[in-house]
Design an enzyme around this catalytic site. Structure first.
Site, PDB file in Angstrom:
ATOM      1  N   GLU B  58       1.440 -11.803 -11.180  1.00 47.99           N
ATOM      2  CA  GLU B  58       0.362 -11.080 -11.865  1.00 47.99           C
ATOM      3  C   GLU B  58       0.189 -11.495 -13.324  1.00 47.99           C
ATOM      4  O   GLU B  58      -0.923 -11.487 -13.847  1.00 47.99           O
ATOM      5  CB  GLU B  58       0.605  -9.570 -11.776  1.00 47.99           C
ATOM      6  N   PHE B  83       1.224  -3.267 -11.074  1.00 48.63           N
ATOM      7  CA  PHE B  83       1.467  -4.685 -11.374  1.00 48.63           C
ATOM      8  C   PHE B  83       0.368  -5.282 -12.254  1.00 48.63           C
ATOM      9  O   PHE B  83       0.525  -6.372 -12.786  1.00 48.63           O
ATOM     10  CB  PHE B  83       1.638  -5.462 -10.070  1.00 48.63           C
ATOM     11  N   HIS B 109      -4.577   1.428  -5.952  1.00 51.16           N
ATOM     12  CA  HIS B 109      -3.289   2.089  -5.723  1.00 51.16           C
ATOM     13  C   HIS B 109      -2.726   2.708  -7.001  1.00 51.16           C
ATOM     14  O   HIS B 109      -1.541   2.597  -7.305  1.00 51.16           O
ATOM     15  CB  HIS B 109      -2.288   1.115  -5.106  1.00 51.16           C
ATOM     16  N   ARG B 167      -6.027   4.404  -3.386  1.00 52.48           N
ATOM     17  CA  ARG B 167      -5.773   4.028  -1.997  1.00 52.48           C
ATOM     18  C   ARG B 167      -6.275   5.112  -1.054  1.00 52.48           C
ATOM     19  O   ARG B 167      -6.728   4.842   0.049  1.00 52.48           O
ATOM     20  CB  ARG B 167      -4.267   3.858  -1.808  1.00 52.48           C
TER      21      ARG B 167
END
Lengths: 280, 315
Positions: B58, B83, B109, B167
């Site tokens: 990332e 991330f 998420h 999510r």
């Protein structure tokens, strides 16, 4: 490369080195050692290799350079001023409050700087991004990036290397400035990055070597790198940290320190003597 | 709200991104081995030449996005919030934020509604991290309608943006026919005079339920959907403080550095510190594994808790 061209480039590189010393002396801080080790390479790139337009620094079709080892910007600034991207007077204000020339390259404030860098490992990724953009746009420009050898300790460099080979970025040429010195000492003692050539080969890159202080050697390496198709190239240039100033040469202590008045006088005297020799 | 249609904002993102790809050739998408989860797989299927899976890296991806933006592209950077804002924080700060590059960081998420994956994947600090970066815009859509419009709006915004996506399927509360998303402009969903609920993201739907419950008890509730956390709509906050004198904030984020902090900072700097404020947020804790709905209840991210906090400020 004919003798006159070599001599002319040597003159320009000498000027760059003098500017590096003046910048760092004026700022009372900065990174002379690594700047002096890449002075010839930057001189070669901007005066011979790269298509840039100082009157139009954002020219879409230009070649781009990302100084991944951003702390060595005194040399970049000197070459950019030489090319006419901005007034050489700015060099005297390097690192001063409110000045255009920041301690590490700032693309927003400095004409000719293609990417803001300074946090090691990130510049090569940004260069990769530019190379990807070139591929998506079917553009003809190249992206050059210069990394330190100590910088190779950053894991991000290898993430970028993996990506660049995977995407066959043959419009990307990286230079690793291998002077074998980082702040805490020899790269081979601190946390060895060797063998550099085999690592890049294993990551899918074409590897060339050059003498960082020999323009004919640099030209040969860059010509060979440009001819590579289907993968990125890296030029592992063997350099001397502090090149051109006797007491700075091969000394880790001159990584990030400014000379005092006496040291400044000596450095300038040495560089001016070298310049005079070029005129003989 | 059982009869209301539910869609995860990551689905809205994936769908709209593919549409945007057809309209704008400068749009490129970066993902880090999560294309199925972040829903950039929809774009990938249609525009494989403009979708780059960077693998599980990332930090590299953030700086690549910066390079793409510096060369005139509009990169959409997708990963999980943990991330993106977490792992790649320093790359986002230095490679994207400092040069104010036109990168759209779209992090799915986010929050504890990630569910079973647990604390390592439940980012409740992302807004706090991103708020500290000068010039960073932070958008936290409440539903499908808002997320879909936001995906387009941020493409037209010149500069770095962090968009928070979820999510979990959440109720569609905004009518796509009438709703209009504008960066930095809060939406007043209900007018009221006793107390104001300022909610963001999936907490907006819960705040609507809370407002219904409070109204049934004779309490007049103003409800504000604060979809943009930065630049925050100070005018809406100050007006709420002046006109209702009591505010409850609701966010699926740490109580430190998110919506609650932004609202309190605004009130203090505008001499409205006398306004009573209570947070509904993750109270300086890590998450844990469990079904999303159960976790939201466990951590107090419920309509009931919003009602309880409203009663506290009304007491």
């Amino acid at each position: 490369m004919d003798k006159n061209t070599v001599k002319e480039l040597q003159r320009k590189a000498n000027q760059v080195r003098q500017s590096v010393i003046e910048e760092v002396y004026s700022a009372k801080s900065g990174h002379p050692g690594g700047s002096l080790s890449i002075s010839d390479t930057l001189t070669y790139l901007y005066h011979v290799e790269m298509r840039v337009d100082p009157a139009n620094p954002h020219w879409e079709e230009r070649d781009r350079l990302v100084l991944s080892k951003g702390h060595t910007c005194p040399a970049l600034y000197a070459v950019l001023a030489q090319k006419g991207f901005f007034d050489a007077e700015e060099l005297k204000k390097f690192r001063h409050t409110g000045a255009m020339l920041q301690g590490h390259p700032d693309m927003k404030g400095t004409p000719g700087v293609d990417m803001s860098t300074g946090s090691l490992g990130q510049g090569i990724s940004a260069a990769v991004g530019m190379a990807v953009a070139g591929k998506v746009k079917h553009a003809g420009w190249r992206v050059f990036t210069i990394l330190g050898d100590g910088e190779l300790e950053e894991g991000q460099v290898w993430e970028a290397a993996m990506f660049a080979a995977h995407h066959k970025l043959d419009n990307l040429i990286a230079v690793v400035d291998n002077n074998n010195l980082q702040i805490d000492g020899k790269v081979s003692d601190v946390c060895s990055v060797y063998p550099i050539d085999e690592k890049f080969r294993a990551f899918g890159w074409e590897v060339f070597t050059a003498d960082a202080h020999d323009f004919e050697s640099l030209e040969k390496a860059f010509q060979a790198a440009k001819a590579v198709e289907g993968k990125p190239s890296v030029i592992l240039q063997h350099s001397v940290k502090g090149k051109g100033v006797s007491y700075m040469e091969d000394q880790a202590g001159w990584h990030g320190k400014a000379p005092n008045e006496q040291q400044y006088e000596q450095a300038m005297a040495e560089l001016k003597a070298a310049a005079a020799e070029l005129e003989v | 709200m059982a009869d209301v249609k539910k869609i995860a904002t990551r689905e809205s993102y994936g769908r709209t991104l593919a549409q945007l790809g057809a309209e704008n050739e400068r749009v490129v998408v970066l993902d880090a081995d999560l294309a199925e989860s972040t829903k950039t797989c929809v774009f990938q299927a249609q525009f494989p030449e403009r979708h780059f899976d960077c693998g599980i890296a990332e930090g590299n991806m953030a700086s690549i996005a910066a390079g793409l933006a510096a060369a005139g592209m509009i990169p959409y950077f997708s990963s999980f919030a943990m991330f993106a804002a977490g792992r790649a924080y320093e790359q986002i700060r230095n490679s994207i934020g400092y040069p104010h590059l036109n990168v759209k960081i779209c992090a799915s998420h986010a929050g504890i509604s990630v569910g079973e994956d647990g604390a390592t994947h439940q980012c409740v600090e992302d807004i706090a991290l991103m708020r500290n970066i000068p010039g960073m815009v932070i958008v936290n859509p409440a539903d499908d309608t808002e997320a879909s419009q936001a995906v387009r709006a941020i493409a037209d915004w010149n500069g770095p943006v962090y968009m928070r996506l979820g999510r979990l399927a959440v109720p569609v509360i905004n009518d796509p026919e009438t709703y209009h998303f504008e960066i930095g402009k809060a939406v007043t969903l209900r007018e009221g005079k006793d107390v104001t609920i300022i909610a963001t993201g999936l907490m907006v739907a819960r705040a609507m339920e809370a407002a219904d419950q409070l109204e049934q008890q004779g309490i007049s509730v103003r409800l504000i959907n604060m979809h943009t956390i930065k630049p925050i709509d100070k005018e809406a906050i100050v007006k709420a403080a002046q006109e209702t004198g009591r505010i409850v904030t609701a966010e699926e984020h740490s109580v430190i550095g998110g919506l609650y902090s932004a609202v309190c900072e605004t009130l203090l700097e505008t001499d409205n510190g006398s306004c009573k404020v209570r947070p509904v947020a993750v109270m300086d804790q890590f998450g844990q594994s469990g079904p999303a709905e159960e976790l939201l209840t466990l951590y107090g991210l419920t309509a009931e808790n919003i009602v309880a906090k409203a009663k506290e400020v009304l007491a």
